[in-house]
Design a protein around this motif. Structure first.
Motif, PDB file in Angstrom:
ATOM      1  N   GLU A   1       5.657-144.005   5.613  1.00 40.66           N
ATOM      2  CA  GLU A   1       6.739-143.373   4.860  1.00 40.66           C
ATOM      3  C   GLU A   1       7.579-142.458   5.757  1.00 40.66           C
ATOM      4  O   GLU A   1       8.812-142.442   5.666  1.00 40.66           O
ATOM      5  CB  GLU A   1       6.149-142.567   3.702  1.00 40.66           C
ATOM      6  N   VAL A   2       6.911-141.702   6.636  1.00 38.08           N
ATOM      7  CA  VAL A   2       7.648-140.825   7.553  1.00 38.08           C
ATOM      8  C   VAL A   2       8.554-141.641   8.464  1.00 38.08           C
ATOM      9  O   VAL A   2       9.722-141.299   8.695  1.00 38.08           O
ATOM     10  CB  VAL A   2       6.665-139.971   8.384  1.00 38.08           C
TER      11      VAL A   2
ATOM     12  N   VAL B   1      11.518-142.945   6.437  1.00 44.70           N
ATOM     13  CA  VAL B   1      12.491-141.874   6.168  1.00 44.70           C
ATOM     14  C   VAL B   1      13.265-141.523   7.441  1.00 44.70           C
ATOM     15  O   VAL B   1      14.504-141.348   7.404  1.00 44.70           O
ATOM     16  CB  VAL B   1      11.770-140.634   5.607  1.00 44.70           C
TER      17      VAL B   1
ATOM     18  N   VAL C   1      15.773-144.199   8.113  1.00 42.85           N
ATOM     19  CA  VAL C   1      16.923-144.081   7.201  1.00 42.85           C
ATOM     20  C   VAL C   1      17.844-142.951   7.633  1.00 42.85           C
ATOM     21  O   VAL C   1      19.077-143.087   7.637  1.00 42.85           O
ATOM     22  CB  VAL C   1      16.432-143.860   5.753  1.00 42.85           C
ATOM     23  N   VAL C   2      17.249-141.807   8.026  1.00 44.40           N
ATOM     24  CA  VAL C   2      18.064-140.674   8.473  1.00 44.40           C
ATOM     25  C   VAL C   2      18.851-141.037   9.720  1.00 44.40           C
ATOM     26  O   VAL C   2      20.055-140.755   9.830  1.00 44.40           O
ATOM     27  CB  VAL C   2      17.155-139.446   8.727  1.00 44.40           C
TER      28      VAL C   2
END
Length: 197
Positions: A113-114, A117, A120-121
């Protein structure tokens, strides 16, 4: 009777092991078989010893039977202890493995998940930066295109004016030439008539 009791204990041990965990059944079965083999060997040895002792003295025969019974009891008790230890150890190991696997799965999921994310960032930042950089370029390109279109329109208008002016000049020249020719004909025609007469 001792053999029957031992067999009942062995069967009960196997049933308990199978009910606790499937993996312990295999180990328990191996332990039970080994114990039964040892027990059988002890019984056979006891029978041989008893037979030999019977031929010597009945007292020794009684002692041999007692020893054999004690050995059987000891073997059965050892078997029960070993099976119990195996079952408990297997359950503890299985629980520890489950906890460790669950923790690893949680860590992997959180890490994934990290990473997602962060990706995506990063992608959002790259897209935003690209838009910031490309937008002025697109505006300049649009201005250049508009200027080029205006220039084409101006050039076309100039060309039209030049062509129209050229046409006017040509038409005027044709008119003048026609007038000159007509005047010449008007002047020369009588002379030619007189000459002909």
């Amino acid at each position: 009777a001792v053999v029957v009791v031992a067999a009942v204990v062995v069967v009960a041990s196997v049933v308990v092991v199978a009910a606790v965990v499937a993996a312990a059944v295999v180990v328990a079965a191996v332990v039970v078989v080994a114990a039964v083999v040892v027990e059988a060997a002890v019984v056979v040895a006891s029978v041989v010893v008893v037979a030999a002792v019977v031929m010597v003295v009945d007292v020794v025969e009684v002692v041999g039977v007692v020893v054999a019974a004690v050995l059987v009891v000891v073997v059965v008790a050892a078997e029960v202890v070993v099976v119990t230890v195996v079952v408990v150890a297997t359950a503890v190991v299985a629980a520890a493995v489950v906890v460790v696997v669950a923790a690893v799965v949680v860590v992997v999921v959180v890490a994934a998940e990290v990473v997602v994310v962060a990706a995506v960032v990063v992608v959002s930042a790259v897209v935003a930066a690209t838009v910031v950089v490309v937008a002025p370029v697109l505006v300049v390109a649009a201005v250049v295109v508009v200027a080029a279109v205006v220039a084409v329109v101006v050039v076309a208008a100039v060309v039209v004016v030049v062509v129209v002016a050229a046409e006017v000049v040509v038409v005027a020249a044709v008119v003048v030439v026609s007038a000159v020719v007509a005047a010449t004909v008007v002047v020369v025609a009588p002379v030619l008539v007189v000459a002909a007469v």
